[in-house]
Design a protein around this motif. Structure first.
Motif, PDB file in Angstrom:
ATOM      1  N   GLY A  76     -19.390  76.579  25.229  1.00  0.00           N
ATOM      2  CA  GLY A  76     -20.655  76.206  24.618  1.00  0.00           C
ATOM      3  C   GLY A  76     -20.715  74.793  24.109  1.00  0.00           C
ATOM      4  O   GLY A  76     -21.670  74.412  23.435  1.00  0.00           O
ATOM      5  N   ASN A  77     -19.678  73.963  24.406  1.00  0.00           N
ATOM      6  CA  ASN A  77     -19.699  72.573  23.975  1.00  0.00           C
ATOM      7  C   ASN A  77     -20.738  71.789  24.772  1.00  0.00           C
ATOM      8  O   ASN A  77     -20.694  71.762  26.009  1.00  0.00           O
ATOM      9  N   GLU A  78     -21.671  71.147  24.071  1.00  0.00           N
ATOM     10  CA  GLU A  78     -22.727  70.411  24.752  1.00  0.00           C
ATOM     11  C   GLU A  78     -22.194  69.081  25.274  1.00  0.00           C
ATOM     12  O   GLU A  78     -21.482  68.365  24.573  1.00  0.00           O
ATOM     13  N   LEU A  79     -22.553  68.753  26.510  1.00  0.00           N
ATOM     14  CA  LEU A  79     -22.136  67.493  27.123  1.00  0.00           C
ATOM     15  C   LEU A  79     -23.201  66.429  26.891  1.00  0.00           C
ATOM     16  O   LEU A  79     -24.383  66.677  27.162  1.00  0.00           O
ATOM     17  N   PRO A  80     -22.806  65.256  26.421  1.00  0.00           N
ATOM     18  CA  PRO A  80     -23.790  64.186  26.260  1.00  0.00           C
ATOM     19  C   PRO A  80     -24.057  63.522  27.612  1.00  0.00           C
ATOM     20  O   PRO A  80     -23.153  63.414  28.451  1.00  0.00           O
ATOM     21  N   PRO A  81     -25.275  63.082  27.884  1.00  0.00           N
ATOM     22  CA  PRO A  81     -25.539  62.365  29.130  1.00  0.00           C
ATOM     23  C   PRO A  81     -24.899  60.973  29.084  1.00  0.00           C
ATOM     24  O   PRO A  81     -24.740  60.387  28.018  1.00  0.00           O
ATOM     25  N   TYR A  82     -24.504  60.462  30.251  1.00  0.00           N
ATOM     26  CA  TYR A  82     -23.939  59.115  30.284  1.00  0.00           C
ATOM     27  C   TYR A  82     -24.995  58.069  30.636  1.00  0.00           C
ATOM     28  O   TYR A  82     -24.682  56.881  30.753  1.00  0.00           O
ATOM     29  N   LYS A 107     -26.165  63.109  38.198  1.00  0.00           N
ATOM     30  CA  LYS A 107     -26.544  61.702  38.082  1.00  0.00           C
ATOM     31  C   LYS A 107     -26.795  61.303  36.631  1.00  0.00           C
ATOM     32  O   LYS A 107     -27.013  60.137  36.327  1.00  0.00           O
ATOM     33  N   TRP A 108     -26.754  62.303  35.731  1.00  0.00           N
ATOM     34  CA  TRP A 108     -26.923  62.048  34.288  1.00  0.00           C
ATOM     35  C   TRP A 108     -25.775  62.622  33.453  1.00  0.00           C
ATOM     36  O   TRP A 108     -25.546  62.166  32.341  1.00  0.00           O
ATOM     37  N   PHE A 109     -25.061  63.605  33.998  1.00  0.00           N
ATOM     38  CA  PHE A 109     -23.985  64.244  33.252  1.00  0.00           C
ATOM     39  C   PHE A 109     -22.709  64.254  34.095  1.00  0.00           C
ATOM     40  O   PHE A 109     -22.763  64.370  35.319  1.00  0.00           O
ATOM     41  N   SER A 110     -21.563  64.149  33.417  1.00  0.00           N
ATOM     42  CA  SER A 110     -20.271  64.194  34.106  1.00  0.00           C
ATOM     43  C   SER A 110     -19.910  65.655  34.395  1.00  0.00           C
ATOM     44  O   SER A 110     -19.538  66.405  33.486  1.00  0.00           O
ATOM     45  N   LEU A 111     -20.011  66.039  35.653  1.00  0.00           N
ATOM     46  CA  LEU A 111     -19.770  67.423  36.057  1.00  0.00           C
ATOM     47  C   LEU A 111     -18.633  67.506  37.062  1.00  0.00           C
ATOM     48  O   LEU A 111     -18.595  68.412  37.896  1.00  0.00           O
ATOM     49  N   GLU A 112     -17.679  66.555  36.991  1.00  0.00           N
ATOM     50  CA  GLU A 112     -16.584  66.531  37.957  1.00  0.00           C
ATOM     51  C   GLU A 112     -15.495  67.552  37.641  1.00  0.00           C
ATOM     52  O   GLU A 112     -14.764  67.964  38.543  1.00  0.00           O
ATOM     53  N   GLN A 113     -15.378  67.933  36.395  1.00  0.00           N
ATOM     54  CA  GLN A 113     -14.320  68.874  36.021  1.00  0.00           C
ATOM     55  C   GLN A 113     -14.656  70.281  36.499  1.00  0.00           C
ATOM     56  O   GLN A 113     -15.795  70.737  36.404  1.00  0.00           O
ATOM     57  N   GLU A 114     -13.616  70.954  37.006  1.00  0.00           N
ATOM     58  CA  GLU A 114     -13.808  72.322  37.460  1.00  0.00           C
ATOM     59  C   GLU A 114     -14.066  73.231  36.253  1.00  0.00           C
ATOM     60  O   GLU A 114     -13.521  73.013  35.169  1.00  0.00           O
ATOM     61  N   GLY A 115     -14.882  74.232  36.461  1.00  0.00           N
ATOM     62  CA  GLY A 115     -15.161  75.183  35.387  1.00  0.00           C
ATOM     63  C   GLY A 115     -16.588  75.665  35.406  1.00  0.00           C
ATOM     64  O   GLY A 115     -17.348  75.430  36.356  1.00  0.00           O
ATOM     65  N   LYS A 116     -16.951  76.377  34.341  1.00  0.00           N
ATOM     66  CA  LYS A 116     -18.294  76.960  34.218  1.00  0.00           C
ATOM     67  C   LYS A 116     -19.169  76.104  33.319  1.00  0.00           C
ATOM     68  O   LYS A 116     -18.715  75.595  32.288  1.00  0.00           O
ATOM     69  N   TYR A 117     -20.436  75.963  33.708  1.00  0.00           N
ATOM     70  CA  TYR A 117     -21.409  75.170  32.954  1.00  0.00           C
ATOM     71  C   TYR A 117     -22.680  75.995  32.747  1.00  0.00           C
ATOM     72  O   TYR A 117     -22.957  76.936  33.492  1.00  0.00           O
ATOM     73  N   VAL A 133     -34.947  79.366  30.431  1.00  0.00           N
ATOM     74  CA  VAL A 133     -33.790  80.248  30.312  1.00  0.00           C
ATOM     75  C   VAL A 133     -32.548  79.467  30.747  1.00  0.00           C
ATOM     76  O   VAL A 133     -32.595  78.689  31.700  1.00  0.00           O
ATOM     77  N   LYS A 134     -31.431  79.649  30.047  1.00  0.00           N
ATOM     78  CA  LYS A 134     -30.187  78.988  30.442  1.00  0.00           C
ATOM     79  C   LYS A 134     -29.714  79.531  31.781  1.00  0.00           C
ATOM     80  O   LYS A 134     -29.731  80.739  32.017  1.00  0.00           O
ATOM     81  N   LYS A 135     -29.288  78.641  32.656  1.00  0.00           N
ATOM     82  CA  LYS A 135     -28.745  79.035  33.958  1.00  0.00           C
ATOM     83  C   LYS A 135     -27.293  78.560  34.044  1.00  0.00           C
ATOM     84  O   LYS A 135     -26.976  77.429  33.671  1.00  0.00           O
ATOM     85  N   SER A 136     -26.426  79.430  34.529  1.00  0.00           N
ATOM     86  CA  SER A 136     -25.005  79.098  34.636  1.00  0.00           C
ATOM     87  C   SER A 136     -24.649  78.726  36.066  1.00  0.00           C
ATOM     88  O   SER A 136     -25.242  79.234  37.023  1.00  0.00           O
ATOM     89  N   PHE A 137     -23.668  77.848  36.204  1.00  0.00           N
ATOM     90  CA  PHE A 137     -23.139  77.497  37.517  1.00  0.00           C
ATOM     91  C   PHE A 137     -21.676  77.099  37.364  1.00  0.00           C
ATOM     92  O   PHE A 137     -21.214  76.755  36.276  1.00  0.00           O
ATOM     93  N   ASP A 138     -20.944  77.191  38.469  1.00  0.00           N
ATOM     94  CA  ASP A 138     -19.526  76.856  38.487  1.00  0.00           C
ATOM     95  C   ASP A 138     -19.289  75.636  39.365  1.00  0.00           C
ATOM     96  O   ASP A 138     -19.981  75.433  40.376  1.00  0.00           O
ATOM     97  N   VAL A 139     -18.299  74.843  38.988  1.00  0.00           N
ATOM     98  CA  VAL A 139     -17.823  73.725  39.812  1.00  0.00           C
ATOM     99  C   VAL A 139     -16.405  74.076  40.250  1.00  0.00           C
ATOM    100  O   VAL A 139     -15.535  74.330  39.409  1.00  0.00           O
ATOM    101  N   VAL A 140     -16.185  74.114  41.569  1.00  0.00           N
ATOM    102  CA  VAL A 140     -14.913  74.581  42.120  1.00  0.00           C
ATOM    103  C   VAL A 140     -14.318  73.513  43.049  1.00  0.00           C
ATOM    104  O   VAL A 140     -15.040  72.671  43.578  1.00  0.00           O
ATOM    105  N   PRO A 141     -12.992  73.550  43.265  1.00  0.00           N
ATOM    106  CA  PRO A 141     -12.361  72.562  44.151  1.00  0.00           C
ATOM    107  C   PRO A 141     -12.593  72.839  45.623  1.00  0.00           C
ATOM    108  O   PRO A 141     -12.471  71.933  46.461  1.00  0.00           O
ATOM    109  N   GLY A 142     -12.933  74.070  45.986  1.00  0.00           N
ATOM    110  CA  GLY A 142     -13.044  74.447  47.385  1.00  0.00           C
ATOM    111  C   GLY A 142     -11.680  74.849  47.941  1.00  0.00           C
ATOM    112  O   GLY A 142     -10.642  74.617  47.327  1.00  0.00           O
ATOM    113  N   MET A 143     -11.686  75.440  49.125  1.00  0.00           N
ATOM    114  CA  MET A 143     -10.466  75.880  49.783  1.00  0.00           C
ATOM    115  C   MET A 143      -9.991  74.785  50.739  1.00  0.00           C
ATOM    116  O   MET A 143     -10.729  74.366  51.629  1.00  0.00           O
ATOM    117  N   SER A 144      -8.770  74.343  50.548  1.00  0.00           N
ATOM    118  CA  SER A 144      -8.261  73.175  51.273  1.00  0.00           C
ATOM    119  C   SER A 144      -8.045  73.455  52.761  1.00  0.00           C
ATOM    120  O   SER A 144      -7.556  74.522  53.159  1.00  0.00           O
TER     121      SER A 144
END
Length: 216
Positions: A76-82, A107-117, A133-144
């Motif tokens: 639940g930590n809020e990310l500040p825009p860059y 293009k406004w927030f750093s979303l490079e780290q893997e995890g749930k947002y 409504v809050k919407k959740s999404f995941d950032v994943v590395p993918g399958m190599s």
């Protein structure tokens, strides 16, 4: 009895006020996908309905209305825009009109780290917040699936890594090219190369001139 009637009247008034406030604007947020590969643009769509009788200027200089995006990571930590500029250009909503806008959150927030947002869009109008409504999404590395490294003559310490990965989406495997610099940990936009063909493994080639080719 009179005291009971008075209380009922107050409750009714409060409920009417809440209902009137809720009917002024409808804010919706739609994610392109629920899972994104690292570096892939996190594209969203915002639908904003003006249910008032007034014309509303959103984001214009001196306007009392502004559209905001709030991003939360993990617990639940809020990310500040860059960036400080608005996520969409100023626009006007006539009474009963709906505006639709698409943009990439990364293009406004750093979303490079893997995890749930978690993401939420907020219209602030005359000091009042109208939230989607809050919407959740995941950032994943993918399958190599392999990759390669590009070296630079004038920057012998810099290595550009190209990674072929895939992710299952919409009932098919999608092939992506991830691009990262080391050192510096700069992550470039990942490229969606289309459907992964299982008959022949994808092949990545880096020419001496630096041209990168993927065959699949």
């Amino acid at each position: 009895m009179k005291r009971g009637s008075g209380l009922a009247g107050v409750v009714s008034t409060v409920l009417l006020a809440v209902a009137a406030r809720a009917q002024q604007f409808d804010v919706k947020l739609t994610l392109a996908y629920s899972v994104f590969v690292v570096g892939e643009p996190v594209v969203v769509q915002v639908d904003l309905l003006n249910a008032t009788r007034d014309q509303v200027d959103v984001g214009a200089p001196g306007s009392t209305s502004v559209l905001l995006v709030e991003i939360f990571r993990g617990g639940g930590n809020e990310l500040p825009p860059y960036r400080e500029d608005p996520v969409v250009a100023p626009f006007t909503l006539k009474p009963g009109e709906t505006a639709q806008r698409r943009f990439a959150l990364d293009k406004w927030f750093s979303l490079e780290q893997e995890g749930k947002y978690m993401a939420r869009v907020v219209l602030v109008h005359r000091g009042m917040r109208y939230e989607s409504v809050k919407k959740s999404f995941d950032v994943v590395p993918g399958m190599s699936l392999g990759g390669g490294v590009q070296m630079f003559v004038n920057h012998d310490q810099l290595k550009r890594q190209f990674k072929l990965v895939f992710w299952h989406r919409n009932q098919e495997d999608r092939l992506f090219l991830r691009i990262e610099d080391d050192p510096g940990e700069r992550i470039w936009d990942s490229i969606d190369l289309g459907t992964l063909m299982r008959a022949t493994p994808p092949k990545l080639d880096i020419s001496p001139e630096g041209e990168v080719t993927v065959i699949h």
